[in-house]
Design an enzyme around this catalytic site. Structure first.
Site, short mmCIF file in Angstrom:
data_model
loop_
_atom_site.label_atom_id
_atom_site.label_comp_id
_atom_site.label_asym_id
_atom_site.label_seq_id
_atom_site.Cartn_x
_atom_site.Cartn_y
_atom_site.Cartn_z
N THR A 1 0.81 -1.22 0.00
CA THR A 1 0.00 0.00 0.00
C THR A 1 0.84 1.27 0.00
O THR A 1 0.47 2.27 -0.62
CB THR A 1 -0.92 0.00 1.24
OG1 THR A 1 -1.80 -1.11 1.14
CG2 THR A 1 -1.75 1.27 1.32
N ASP B 1 1.39 -6.59 -4.54
CA ASP B 1 0.57 -6.59 -3.33
C ASP B 1 1.13 -7.77 -2.52
O ASP B 1 1.32 -8.86 -3.07
CB ASP B 1 -0.90 -6.83 -3.70
CG ASP B 1 -1.82 -6.74 -2.48
OD1 ASP B 1 -2.75 -5.94 -2.51
OD2 ASP B 1 -1.61 -7.51 -1.51
N SER B 2 1.38 -7.58 -1.24
CA SER B 2 2.10 -8.63 -0.50
C SER B 2 1.28 -9.90 -0.32
O SER B 2 1.81 -10.91 0.14
CB SER B 2 2.59 -8.09 0.84
OG SER B 2 1.55 -8.05 1.78
N SER B 3 0.01 -9.88 -0.70
CA SER B 3 -0.75 -11.13 -0.68
C SER B 3 -0.18 -12.12 -1.69
O SER B 3 -0.45 -13.32 -1.61
CB SER B 3 -2.22 -10.87 -1.01
OG SER B 3 -2.71 -9.89 -0.13
N ASP C 1 0.03 -6.96 4.63
CA ASP C 1 -0.72 -8.22 4.79
C ASP C 1 0.17 -9.40 5.17
O ASP C 1 -0.21 -10.22 6.01
CB ASP C 1 -1.50 -8.54 3.50
CG ASP C 1 -2.69 -7.61 3.31
OD1 ASP C 1 -3.01 -6.85 4.25
OD2 ASP C 1 -3.29 -7.62 2.23
N THR D 1 3.24 -9.89 14.45
CA THR D 1 1.95 -10.33 13.91
C THR D 1 1.17 -9.09 13.49
O THR D 1 1.16 -8.09 14.22
CB THR D 1 1.14 -11.07 15.01
OG1 THR D 1 1.82 -12.28 15.32
CG2 THR D 1 -0.27 -11.41 14.58
N ARG E 1 -2.89 -25.84 14.67
CA ARG E 1 -3.37 -24.68 15.44
C ARG E 1 -4.31 -25.18 16.53
O ARG E 1 -5.47 -25.52 16.25
CB ARG E 1 -4.09 -23.67 14.54
CG ARG E 1 -3.27 -23.09 13.41
CD ARG E 1 -1.98 -22.42 13.83
NE ARG E 1 -2.08 -21.42 14.87
CZ ARG E 1 -2.35 -20.13 14.70
NH1 ARG E 1 -2.60 -19.66 13.51
NH2 ARG E 1 -2.37 -19.30 15.74
N GLN F 1 -3.77 -21.21 18.94
CA GLN F 1 -4.53 -20.18 18.21
C GLN F 1 -4.49 -18.84 18.95
O GLN F 1 -4.88 -17.81 18.39
CB GLN F 1 -5.98 -20.63 18.06
CG GLN F 1 -6.12 -21.89 17.20
CD GLN F 1 -7.53 -22.45 17.18
OE1 GLN F 1 -8.48 -21.78 17.57
NE2 GLN F 1 -7.68 -23.67 16.71
N CYS F 2 -4.07 -18.85 20.22
CA CYS F 2 -4.01 -17.60 20.99
C CYS F 2 -2.83 -16.74 20.54
O CYS F 2 -1.75 -17.25 20.28
CB CYS F 2 -3.85 -17.89 22.48
SG CYS F 2 -5.22 -18.76 23.19
N1 ASP Z 1 -2.79 -5.55 0.42
C1 ASP Z 1 -1.72 -4.67 0.84
C2 ASP Z 1 -0.44 -5.46 0.82
O1 ASP Z 1 -0.19 -6.21 1.72
C3 ASP Z 1 -2.01 -4.12 2.20
C4 ASP Z 1 -0.98 -3.17 2.75
O2 ASP Z 1 0.08 -2.94 2.23
O3 ASP Z 1 -1.29 -2.59 3.80
O4 ASP Z 1 0.32 -5.35 -0.11
#
Ligand code: ASP
Length: 346
Positions: A18, A60-62, A93, A169, A249, A281-282
């Site tokens: 982003t 996009d880091s996804s 992300d 995290t 998990r 999961q915590c």
């Molecule tokens: N979808 C974006 C990413 O991880 C979200 C971000 O950068 O905040 O690339």
């Protein structure tokens, strides 16, 4: 000619996210680095010698994956001796996964690798990117009282905190304060001043050369337990072709159902050679696999405790160990040992 002697020399590695995105008819999309820097003229006021490299196609880091991690590691390794520190600009992300992966892959790291990004793009009216970028550059340039780098590990610097990369995290998708280290103190706070929590910083008593690692093995599975999970679902997941390890998990302090079909499915998988790693999961706290009967049964089924490791660190540590050519017994030993400060072993 400009005098660059004694100026901190920092390499920015722009991967996307982003922080450098622009609005398009199809939503926010990564844009190139010059656009980003044009929007932060303040960076020049730091007086640093800053160079940059960028992914050929910022992402996009996804879309992050081990081959992109290799690219970041290579950019750092190729430039390691020339720079005082490295700032990685990255989407939020999967930032905690990358911060964890780099912590393992940059073996013998003795210089700062500071990862940051933002929740709103630089150039937006009410954005957080400028501040995050400037702070990250300052963190990457900081020295301690001996003139050594203040940070000698991978960290995330974001809004008001600096946290250890392999403890981080992302815990909110909307708040500016997006990252936390729930099981290890923050390494620093960023407000009027940047203060470092010196007792918690990684220190090394050697100067071993950087030893980059490029062989992450992604053949793992994350299996999330929930009340009512069926035998078919558990067995199908454990029979996934090609997997070598499972991040399980579990509930609370590392607990799981004690129904016989479940425990047998786990112990059968272990006897087939699968490594099963217990990660609660915590967000806060961790496994105490022997505390309850329900956890102890997992130990008896051959499940390895993850103590207080994050899932991001567990996933990347497993990929790292599986890719390291170790025996199953050696991997199990490393899973319960802290390699780069990722778990607390009493
Ligand atoms: N979808 C974006 C990413 O991880 C979200 C971000 O950068 O905040 O690339």
């Amino acid at each position: 000619m400009e005098n660059t002697v004694n100026k901190p020399k920092i390499l920015i590695i722009y991967t996307g996210g982003t922080i450098g995105m622009v609005e398009t008819p199809d939503g926010l999309q990564p844009f190139d680095f010059s656009h980003l820097m044009d929007n932060v003229p303040k960076v020049g006021q730091l007086g640093y010698d800053i160079q940059s490299v960028q992914f050929p196609h910022p992402i996009d880091s996804s879309n992050m994956n081990p081959s992109y991690w290799n690219q970041i590691v290579k950019d750092i390794a190729d430039n390691y001796d020339e720079y005082d520190g490295f700032v990685v600009l990255h989407g939020t992300d999967t930032m905690a996964y990358t911060a964890s992966a780099l912590s393992f892959m940059l073996r013998n790291l003795r210089k700062p690798v500071v990862i940051t990004g933002s929740q709103l793009p630089i150039g937006d009216t009410r954005e957080d990117g400028t501040e995050n970028l400037i702070s990250a550059l300052e963190v990457a340039a900081a020295k301690d009282e001996n003139g050594d780098p203040m940070i000698q590990e991978v960290v995330i610097s974001f809004q008001d905190y600096i946290v250890r990369g392999c403890r981080s995290t992302k815990f909110t998708s909307t708040g500016f304060e997006a990252f936390r280290s729930f099981n290890y103190p923050a390494l620093g706070t960023i407000d009027l001043h940047i203060e470092y929590a010196k007792p918690y910083l990684m220190r090394h008593d050697d100067h071993l050369p950087l030893d980059p690692f490029y062989s992450m093995d992604p053949n793992i599975l994350v299996m999330w337990l929930y009340p009512g999970i069926t035998e078919d679902v558990v067995k199908a997941q454990l029979a996934t072709p090609g997997i070598k390890a499972v991040i399980l998990r579990t509930f609370g302090a590392g607990n799981a159902p004690t129904e016989q079909w479940f425990l047998s499915a786990l112990s059968d998988a272990v006897s087939r050679g699968l490594i099963i790693y217990n990660v609660t999961q915590c967000l806060n706290g961790g496994d105490e696999q022997k505390r309850y009967y329900t956890g102890d049964m997992l130990s008896k089924a051959g499940v390895i405790t993850g103590y207080d490791i994050t899932v991001e660190a567990a996933v990347t540590k497993m990929m790292f160990l599986l890719g390291s050519g170790l025996s199953t017994d050696q991997i199990k030993q490393y899973l319960t040992t802290s390699i780069v400060g990722e778990i607390t072993v009493e």
